[in-house]
Design an enzyme around this catalytic site. Structure first.
Site, PDB file in Angstrom:
ATOM      1  N   CYS A   1       0.856  -1.182   0.000  1.00 49.27           N
ATOM      2  CA  CYS A   1       0.000   0.000   0.000  1.00 49.27           C
ATOM      3  C   CYS A   1       0.896   1.238   0.000  1.00 49.27           C
ATOM      4  CB  CYS A   1      -0.897  -0.058   1.241  1.00 49.27           C
ATOM      5  SG  CYS A   1      -1.995   1.345   1.377  1.00 49.27           S
TER       6      CYS A   1
ATOM      7  N   CYS B   1      -3.335  15.519   2.315  1.00 53.27           N
ATOM      8  CA  CYS B   1      -4.284  15.483   1.202  1.00 53.27           C
ATOM      9  C   CYS B   1      -5.164  16.718   1.296  1.00 53.27           C
ATOM     10  CB  CYS B   1      -5.142  14.226   1.252  1.00 53.27           C
ATOM     11  SG  CYS B   1      -6.331  14.128  -0.112  1.00 53.27           S
TER      12      CYS B   1
ATOM     13  N   CYS C   1     -11.811  14.791   3.178  1.00 54.84           N
ATOM     14  CA  CYS C   1     -12.890  13.873   3.550  1.00 54.84           C
ATOM     15  C   CYS C   1     -12.957  13.864   5.080  1.00 54.84           C
ATOM     16  CB  CYS C   1     -12.631  12.479   2.997  1.00 54.84           C
ATOM     17  SG  CYS C   1     -12.472  12.478   1.193  1.00 54.84           S
TER      18      CYS C   1
ATOM     19  N   CYS D   1     -11.323  11.007   7.412  1.00 55.87           N
ATOM     20  CA  CYS D   1      -9.975  10.546   7.054  1.00 55.87           C
ATOM     21  C   CYS D   1      -8.940  11.379   7.801  1.00 55.87           C
ATOM     22  CB  CYS D   1      -9.778  10.681   5.547  1.00 55.87           C
ATOM     23  SG  CYS D   1      -8.089  10.377   5.003  1.00 55.87           S
TER      24      CYS D   1
HETATM   25  N1  SAH Z   1      -7.248   9.325  -1.616  1.00 52.56           N
HETATM   26  C1  SAH Z   1      -7.578   8.060  -2.121  1.00 52.56           C
HETATM   27  C2  SAH Z   1      -6.687   6.928  -1.658  1.00 52.56           C
HETATM   28  C3  SAH Z   1      -6.217   6.926  -0.216  1.00 52.56           C
HETATM   29  S1  SAH Z   1      -7.337   6.514   1.029  1.00 52.56           S
HETATM   30  C4  SAH Z   1      -9.031   7.746  -1.831  1.00 52.56           C
HETATM   31  O1  SAH Z   1      -9.642   8.458  -1.068  1.00 52.56           O
HETATM   32  O2  SAH Z   1      -9.521   6.800  -2.438  1.00 52.56           O
HETATM   33  C5  SAH Z   1      -7.611   4.757   0.893  1.00 52.56           C
HETATM   34  C6  SAH Z   1      -8.999   4.345   1.400  1.00 52.56           C
HETATM   35  O3  SAH Z   1      -9.066   4.464   2.844  1.00 52.56           O
HETATM   36  C7  SAH Z   1     -10.104   5.247   0.849  1.00 52.56           C
HETATM   37  O4  SAH Z   1     -11.203   4.489   0.428  1.00 52.56           O
HETATM   38  C8  SAH Z   1     -10.440   6.087   2.039  1.00 52.56           C
HETATM   39  O5  SAH Z   1     -11.704   6.651   1.935  1.00 52.56           O
HETATM   40  C9  SAH Z   1     -10.281   5.098   3.180  1.00 52.56           C
HETATM   41  N2  SAH Z   1     -10.223   5.725   4.504  1.00 52.56           N
HETATM   42  C10 SAH Z   1      -9.806   6.957   4.818  1.00 52.56           C
HETATM   43  N3  SAH Z   1      -9.925   7.184   6.153  1.00 52.56           N
HETATM   44  C11 SAH Z   1     -10.428   6.057   6.682  1.00 52.56           C
HETATM   45  C12 SAH Z   1     -10.784   5.667   8.009  1.00 52.56           C
HETATM   46  N4  SAH Z   1     -10.589   6.479   9.052  1.00 52.56           N
HETATM   47  N5  SAH Z   1     -11.283   4.432   8.191  1.00 52.56           N
HETATM   48  C13 SAH Z   1     -11.428   3.591   7.145  1.00 52.56           C
HETATM   49  N6  SAH Z   1     -11.104   3.893   5.878  1.00 52.56           N
HETATM   50  C14 SAH Z   1     -10.622   5.119   5.640  1.00 52.56           C
HETATM   51 FE1  SF4 Z   2      -7.723  12.457   0.664  1.00 54.62          FE
HETATM   52 FE2  SF4 Z   2      -8.351  10.909   2.719  1.00 54.62          FE
HETATM   53 FE3  SF4 Z   2     -10.271  11.816   1.085  1.00 54.62          FE
HETATM   54 FE4  SF4 Z   2      -8.540   9.934   0.210  1.00 54.62          FE
HETATM   55  S1  SF4 Z   2     -10.032   9.692   1.859  1.00 54.62           S
HETATM   56  S2  SF4 Z   2      -9.197  11.795  -0.873  1.00 54.62           S
HETATM   57  S3  SF4 Z   2      -6.678  10.578   1.312  1.00 54.62           S
HETATM   58  S4  SF4 Z   2      -8.958  13.076   2.407  1.00 54.62           S
END
Ligand code: SAH
Ligand code: SF4
Length: 382
Positions: free
Chosen positions: A114, A121, A125, A128
């Site tokens: 990974c 970022c 979101c 996250c």
């Molecule tokens: N930015 C990209 C890839 C990185 S995140 C994206 O958002 O797809 C990889 C995955 O982990 C994404 O599906 C994201 O939404 C998820 N993720 C982020 N924070 C998380 C959390 N606290 N618990 C579980 N999954 C999470």
């Molecule tokens: Fe960025 Fe986290 Fe959203 Fe992925 S899930 S786009 S890493 S803020």
């Protein structure tokens, strides 16, 4: 400044060799040494003419990000914390260095790495931890491919590890069989560097991974999805997380720019080029927010025309997130509604919990500006 060879794909290396007055096959040989043999020291590249080795020693380096911390979890999951330089913050922040994380997950039939694409970022979101810390900078090609370079070659030389198709103590030539761009950052927001790094992963002269075994995960940057289809169509995972615009606007704010109807249309366009005949939709389950039966039913409606699989991810809590893990029965009901409608649904196993290597937990803590977590990690490592 010497040229870092990890920044160049084979075309770039060949062009750079041209400037040195060297032939393309020499570039290929050096590319093999670097990526297939994992050799960074030009003196060890024994079939390269001494004059060229000397030229390279003066003008080039092979520098991956520095390993700050490497750890093995009880279940065999490995995590590296890389130091990618100072944060560029105020003088009072001097103690804070940028950290990114890379995780290796061994399973019976594969080894998945990974990989991170950015420090922080910008997409914010709400669930996250990377998004919460904000955006710092894009990773260079060398920093992205360097994560694979370090993992592949350090795993190769360690005898006592769990690896695909190998018993304990055996050494596999290529322990990393799959790459997922699911670490820190939004890969499609660092498009050029990510595409160059993907090209090196796929190149038979380097890692030779098939397109099906390399996955980009995106929160849905629609124009960049189209560009990826054109430039480097690898497997695609889309972070969906909500079945309607009102909810997705709240938890994945990029949805306001590229709403669900546009995202679904982009997925269908991508599938024309994709190496697999489905899109993987990732769906983080947030208790009481998006994990109700009505949400599952709306998802079926939403994705009716997109061949897809679902990957349900239980939320990984972090301090002050404001969200909670879903209840096991809510996850079960949600999964069954999708399965009864004919969908293939996987529930992400949480791996590497004991070393904070679970998905979505990557490095957010590391970048805590106080440096507290870094210190804690060092203590744990000691
Ligand atoms: N930015 C990209 C890839 C990185 S995140 C994206 O958002 O797809 C990889 C995955 O982990 C994404 O599906 C994201 O939404 C998820 N993720 C982020 N924070 C998380 C959390 N606290 N618990 C579980 N999954 C999470
Ligand atoms: Fe960025 Fe986290 Fe959203 Fe992925 S899930 S786009 S890493 S803020």
């Amino acid at each position: 400044m010497p040229q870092n060879l990890l920044d160049l794909d084979l075309a770039g290396l060949t062009a750079w060799f041209g400037e040195l007055g060297e032939k393309p096959f020499r570039a290929r040989q050096v590319f093999h040494w670097v990526h297939q043999a994992g050799v960074a020291d030009f003196a060890q590249m024994t079939d390269i003419a001494k004059s060229l080795r000397e030229k390279l020693q003066q003008q080039a380096v092979v520098t991956a990000p520095a390993i700050n911390y490497a750890h093995v979890s009880a279940d065999g999951t490995r995590k590296w914390l890389f130091d990618v330089g100072p944060s560029g913050g105020a003088a009072s922040d001097r103690a804070w260095r940028n950290g990114i994380e890379t995780v290796f997950i061994p399973e019976d039939d594969r080894g998945t790495l990974c990989v991170s694409s950015q420090v922080g970022c910008a997409l914010e979101c709400t669930f996250c931890s990377t998004g919460r810390q904000g955006f710092n900078r894009n990773l260079t090609v060398a920093e992205i491919i360097g994560q694979l370079w370090v993992a592949q070659h350090s795993l190769k030389t360690e005898p006592n590890r769990t690896t695909p198709n190998h018993g304990a103590g055996e050494i596999s030539d290529r322990p990393v069989t799959n790459v997922v761009m699911m670490g820190m950052g939004e890969p499609l927001a660092n498009f050029e560097n990510v595409v160059t790094a993907l090209g090196i992963m796929l190149d038979d002269h380097a890692y030779g991974l098939s397109r099906r075994r390399v996955t980009v995960s995106t929160s849905g940057l629609v124009p960049a999805m189209d560009r990826l289809a054109e430039r480097c169509p690898v497997a695609l995972a889309v972070s969906l997380h909500a079945p309607n615009d009102a909810l997705r606007d709240q938890i994945v704010p990029i949805n306001k720019k590229y709403p669900l109807a546009e995202l679904m249309a982009a997925c269908r366009r991508y599938l024309v080029y994709a190496p697999r005949d489905f899109i993987t939709f990732e769906y983080v389950m947030l208790a009481g927010v998006n994990d109700q039966p009505e949400h599952a039913r709306q998802l079926i409606e939403l994705t009716r025309e997109v061949p897809c699989k679902f990957n349900l991810i239980p939320f990984n809590p972090f301090p002050d997130s404001g969200y909670e893990k879903p209840r096991a029965d809510a996850m079960r009901v949600f999964r069954e509604i999708l399965q009864d409608a004919g969908y293939v649904v996987t529930t992400r196993k949480t791996r590497g919990d004991d070393i904070d290597a679970a998905c979505g937990q990557l490095a957010g803590k590391v970048a805590d500006k106080s440096g507290r977590v870094m210190k804690r990690m060092h203590k744990e490592a000691a």
